[in-house]
Design a protein around this motif. Structure first.
Motif, PDB file in Angstrom:
ATOM      1  N   ARG A 154       0.833  -1.203   0.000  1.00 25.69           N
ATOM      2  CA  ARG A 154       0.000   0.000   0.000  1.00 25.69           C
ATOM      3  C   ARG A 154       0.862   1.246   0.000  1.00 25.69           C
ATOM      4  O   ARG A 154       2.001   1.258   0.442  1.00 25.69           O
ATOM      5  N   ALA A 155       0.262   2.344  -0.489  1.00 29.79           N
ATOM      6  CA  ALA A 155       1.000   3.596  -0.545  1.00 29.79           C
ATOM      7  C   ALA A 155       1.373   4.069   0.850  1.00 29.79           C
ATOM      8  O   ALA A 155       2.334   4.795   1.033  1.00 29.79           O
ATOM      9  N   SER A 156       0.640   3.684   1.869  1.00 21.86           N
ATOM     10  CA  SER A 156       0.993   4.039   3.241  1.00 21.86           C
ATOM     11  C   SER A 156       1.152   2.778   4.059  1.00 21.86           C
ATOM     12  O   SER A 156       0.543   1.760   3.777  1.00 21.86           O
ATOM     13  N   LEU A 157       1.952   2.842   5.098  1.00 16.63           N
ATOM     14  CA  LEU A 157       2.134   1.704   5.980  1.00 16.63           C
ATOM     15  C   LEU A 157       1.033   1.637   7.021  1.00 16.63           C
ATOM     16  O   LEU A 157       0.606   0.567   7.424  1.00 16.63           O
ATOM     17  N   ALA A 158       0.591   2.789   7.491  1.00 19.70           N
ATOM     18  CA  ALA A 158      -0.397   2.776   8.555  1.00 19.70           C
ATOM     19  C   ALA A 158      -1.179   4.061   8.580  1.00 19.70           C
ATOM     20  O   ALA A 158      -0.719   5.088   8.112  1.00 19.70           O
ATOM     21  N   VAL A 159      -2.378   3.994   9.121  1.00 21.15           N
ATOM     22  CA  VAL A 159      -3.201   5.175   9.322  1.00 21.15           C
ATOM     23  C   VAL A 159      -3.658   5.160  10.764  1.00 21.15           C
ATOM     24  O   VAL A 159      -4.252   4.196  11.225  1.00 21.15           O
ATOM     25  N   PHE A 160      -3.347   6.209  11.477  1.00 21.19           N
ATOM     26  CA  PHE A 160      -3.689   6.267  12.879  1.00 21.19           C
ATOM     27  C   PHE A 160      -4.858   7.199  13.088  1.00 21.19           C
ATOM     28  O   PHE A 160      -4.888   8.292  12.537  1.00 21.19           O
ATOM     29  N   ALA A 161      -5.828   6.781  13.907  1.00 19.77           N
ATOM     30  CA  ALA A 161      -6.984   7.614  14.198  1.00 19.77           C
ATOM     31  C   ALA A 161      -6.961   8.035  15.662  1.00 19.77           C
ATOM     32  O   ALA A 161      -6.916   7.217  16.558  1.00 19.77           O
ATOM     33  N   VAL A 162      -6.963   9.328  15.880  1.00 20.55           N
ATOM     34  CA  VAL A 162      -7.045   9.863  17.227  1.00 20.55           C
ATOM     35  C   VAL A 162      -8.024  11.021  17.171  1.00 20.55           C
ATOM     36  O   VAL A 162      -7.691  12.099  16.684  1.00 20.55           O
TER      37      VAL A 162
ATOM     38  N   THR B 118       8.811   6.476   3.549  1.00 20.68           N
ATOM     39  CA  THR B 118       9.367   7.781   3.220  1.00 20.68           C
ATOM     40  C   THR B 118      10.389   7.658   2.101  1.00 20.68           C
ATOM     41  O   THR B 118      11.353   6.901   2.194  1.00 20.68           O
ATOM     42  N   ALA B 119      10.160   8.431   1.045  1.00 18.20           N
ATOM     43  CA  ALA B 119      11.103   8.428  -0.071  1.00 18.20           C
ATOM     44  C   ALA B 119      12.355   9.197   0.333  1.00 18.20           C
ATOM     45  O   ALA B 119      12.289  10.308   0.853  1.00 18.20           O
ATOM     46  N   THR B 120      13.500   8.609   0.124  1.00 12.92           N
ATOM     47  CA  THR B 120      14.757   9.256   0.466  1.00 12.92           C
ATOM     48  C   THR B 120      15.139  10.247  -0.619  1.00 12.92           C
ATOM     49  O   THR B 120      14.547  10.290  -1.686  1.00 12.92           O
TER      50      THR B 120
ATOM     51  N   GLY C 210      26.267  -8.041 -20.183  1.00 13.23           N
ATOM     52  CA  GLY C 210      24.840  -8.341 -20.235  1.00 13.23           C
ATOM     53  C   GLY C 210      24.173  -8.065 -18.893  1.00 13.23           C
ATOM     54  O   GLY C 210      24.839  -7.952 -17.867  1.00 13.23           O
ATOM     55  N   ILE C 211      22.858  -7.977 -18.893  1.00 16.00           N
ATOM     56  CA  ILE C 211      22.097  -7.669 -17.684  1.00 16.00           C
ATOM     57  C   ILE C 211      21.505  -8.942 -17.096  1.00 16.00           C
ATOM     58  O   ILE C 211      20.909  -9.756 -17.805  1.00 16.00           O
ATOM     59  N   LYS C 212      21.662  -9.103 -15.777  1.00 16.71           N
ATOM     60  CA  LYS C 212      21.194 -10.299 -15.084  1.00 16.71           C
ATOM     61  C   LYS C 212      19.786 -10.129 -14.521  1.00 16.71           C
ATOM     62  O   LYS C 212      18.909 -10.978 -14.714  1.00 16.71           O
ATOM     63  N   ARG C 213      19.544  -9.035 -13.796  1.00 13.47           N
ATOM     64  CA  ARG C 213      18.267  -8.848 -13.117  1.00 13.47           C
ATOM     65  C   ARG C 213      18.072  -7.370 -12.759  1.00 13.47           C
ATOM     66  O   ARG C 213      19.005  -6.572 -12.881  1.00 13.47           O
ATOM     67  N   ALA C 214      16.848  -7.033 -12.299  1.00 17.45           N
ATOM     68  CA  ALA C 214      16.576  -5.671 -11.867  1.00 17.45           C
ATOM     69  C   ALA C 214      15.473  -5.655 -10.820  1.00 17.45           C
ATOM     70  O   ALA C 214      14.566  -6.496 -10.837  1.00 17.45           O
ATOM     71  N   ASP C 215      15.579  -4.714  -9.892  1.00 17.63           N
ATOM     72  CA  ASP C 215      14.508  -4.414  -8.943  1.00 17.63           C
ATOM     73  C   ASP C 215      13.924  -3.061  -9.345  1.00 17.63           C
ATOM     74  O   ASP C 215      14.681  -2.112  -9.602  1.00 17.63           O
ATOM     75  N   ILE C 216      12.594  -2.959  -9.377  1.00 18.54           N
ATOM     76  CA  ILE C 216      11.938  -1.722  -9.788  1.00 18.54           C
ATOM     77  C   ILE C 216      10.805  -1.402  -8.823  1.00 18.54           C
ATOM     78  O   ILE C 216       9.930  -2.238  -8.578  1.00 18.54           O
ATOM     79  N   ASN C 217      10.814  -0.181  -8.283  1.00 17.43           N
ATOM     80  CA  ASN C 217       9.728   0.315  -7.437  1.00 17.43           C
ATOM     81  C   ASN C 217       9.368   1.716  -7.913  1.00 17.43           C
ATOM     82  O   ASN C 217      10.111   2.327  -8.699  1.00 17.43           O
ATOM     83  N   ILE C 218       8.250   2.247  -7.437  1.00 17.34           N
ATOM     84  CA  ILE C 218       7.886   3.620  -7.767  1.00 17.34           C
ATOM     85  C   ILE C 218       7.541   4.362  -6.480  1.00 17.34           C
ATOM     86  O   ILE C 218       6.990   3.798  -5.547  1.00 17.34           O
ATOM     87  N   GLN C 219       7.900   5.667  -6.437  1.00 17.69           N
ATOM     88  CA  GLN C 219       7.626   6.475  -5.263  1.00 17.69           C
ATOM     89  C   GLN C 219       7.180   7.867  -5.679  1.00 17.69           C
ATOM     90  O   GLN C 219       7.587   8.390  -6.705  1.00 17.69           O
ATOM     91  N   GLY C 220       6.274   8.441  -4.867  1.00 19.89           N
ATOM     92  CA  GLY C 220       5.701   9.721  -5.230  1.00 19.89           C
ATOM     93  C   GLY C 220       5.424  10.612  -4.047  1.00 19.89           C
ATOM     94  O   GLY C 220       5.922  10.371  -2.934  1.00 19.89           O
ATOM     95  N   PRO C 221       4.613  11.644  -4.246  1.00 20.91           N
ATOM     96  CA  PRO C 221       4.321  12.593  -3.173  1.00 20.91           C
ATOM     97  C   PRO C 221       3.562  11.948  -2.021  1.00 20.91           C
ATOM     98  O   PRO C 221       2.994  10.862  -2.166  1.00 20.91           O
TER      99      PRO C 221
ATOM    100  N   PHE D 123       4.430   4.939  -2.207  1.00 19.14           N
ATOM    101  CA  PHE D 123       5.418   3.919  -2.574  1.00 19.14           C
ATOM    102  C   PHE D 123       4.693   2.644  -2.983  1.00 19.14           C
ATOM    103  O   PHE D 123       3.810   2.172  -2.267  1.00 19.14           O
ATOM    104  N   PHE D 124       5.048   2.096  -4.170  1.00 17.52           N
ATOM    105  CA  PHE D 124       4.463   0.843  -4.613  1.00 17.52           C
ATOM    106  C   PHE D 124       5.544  -0.109  -5.102  1.00 17.52           C
ATOM    107  O   PHE D 124       6.535   0.310  -5.716  1.00 17.52           O
ATOM    108  N   GLN D 125       5.323  -1.394  -4.845  1.00 16.04           N
ATOM    109  CA  GLN D 125       6.170  -2.452  -5.368  1.00 16.04           C
ATOM    110  C   GLN D 125       5.409  -3.190  -6.463  1.00 16.04           C
ATOM    111  O   GLN D 125       4.172  -3.141  -6.508  1.00 16.04           O
ATOM    112  N   PRO D 126       6.109  -3.881  -7.347  1.00 18.75           N
ATOM    113  CA  PRO D 126       5.437  -4.603  -8.440  1.00 18.75           C
ATOM    114  C   PRO D 126       4.511  -5.696  -7.916  1.00 18.75           C
ATOM    115  O   PRO D 126       4.729  -6.261  -6.850  1.00 18.75           O
TER     116      PRO D 126
END
Length: 255
Positions: free
Chosen positions: A4-12, A22-24, A68-79, A83-86
């Protein structure tokens, strides 16, 4: 597995905080001659998401190395810490010293998009391994726009209309609203400039007649003198976080 785009949602006393991955800051490093030569997201088109229905799209990263290329990891991150994984394993298709590695992502607005702040410019994070042990990694290999979908209506009246008489063209611009509880809906998109376009009967293309701003409630309304038969429509250009959208057409017969 999709994250999920967020890890947690806290309600208070109501929702008071949203926390996520958090995107570095932007960073790139590597070894040897491995490099990324091309990144294509969603076939080069913006990723547009409405209020329901999951959107699936691909991110294709082309890289090369003398071994030659062996493998790749790909993720996407935004505002807003997006953050999403494949949703599937990244598949690399070799082509000589290069390879195109493709990741598939699926985003469900009712599950993954907890705030409208997630709309905007997103970046592709990738790590590429070469067959000889070289590698290259970067947090911003490419960028794309993840946008809120829009809807636009049109109505021209009266129909038919006498030549020289007043024709009134109305419409409404709405946009997808993403909610933390998944209670997504379409809401007004106010104070936006929208073009009124006309296509004369028998013509192939539309021309802009005037530009009108939507009201606070997203409504459009303008008047003009009827002259010839043809199609009327509204056209919204969109911007970084909102997709462009054109209404359907309303044909008016001028007597």
């Amino acid at each position: 597995m999709r994250t999920r785009a967020s890890l947690a949602v806290f309600a208070v006393a109501g929702i008071t905080a949203l926390t996520g991955l958090t995107a570095t800051s932007a960073h790139a490093s590597g070894s040897g001659d491995t490099k990324i030569t091309k990144v294509v997201v969603n076939g080069g088109k913006n990723v547009v998401i409405g209020t329901s229905g999951a959107k699936t799209f691909t991110v294709a990263v082309t890289a090369q190395d003398n071994s030659g290329i062996k493998r790749a990891d790909i993720n996407i991150q935004g505002p807003s810490s997006g953050f999403f994984q494949p949703t599937k394993a990244v598949k690399c298709t070799p082509a000589g010293k290069a390879a195109t590695c493709t990741a598939t992502f699926t985003v469900d607005p009712r599950v993954d998009l907890y705030t409208n702040a997630l709309a905007g410019v997103w970046y592709v994070d990738t790590w590429v391994d070469a067959k000889d042990g070289d590698f290259y990694t970067t947090e911003k290999a490419g960028s794309f726009k993840l946008q809120r979908e829009g809807k636009l209506t049109v109505n021209a009246s009266p129909e038919p209309v006498k030549k020289g008489k007043t024709l009134t063209v109305t419409g409404k611009l709405t946009r997808a609203h993403w909610d933390v509880f998944g209670d997504n809906k379409w809401v007004a998109h106010g104070n936006q400039s929208v073009k009124l376009e006309f296509r004369k009967k028998g013509a192939k293309s539309f021309t802009t007649v005037k530009t009108v701003k939507t009201s606070k409630s997203g409504d459009l309304k303008t008047t003009l003198k009827a002259s010839v038969d043809g199609d009327w429509r509204w056209n919204f250009a969109g911007y970084s976080s909102h997709a462009a959208v054109a209404s359907g057409v309303d044909f008016v017969d001028v007597k």
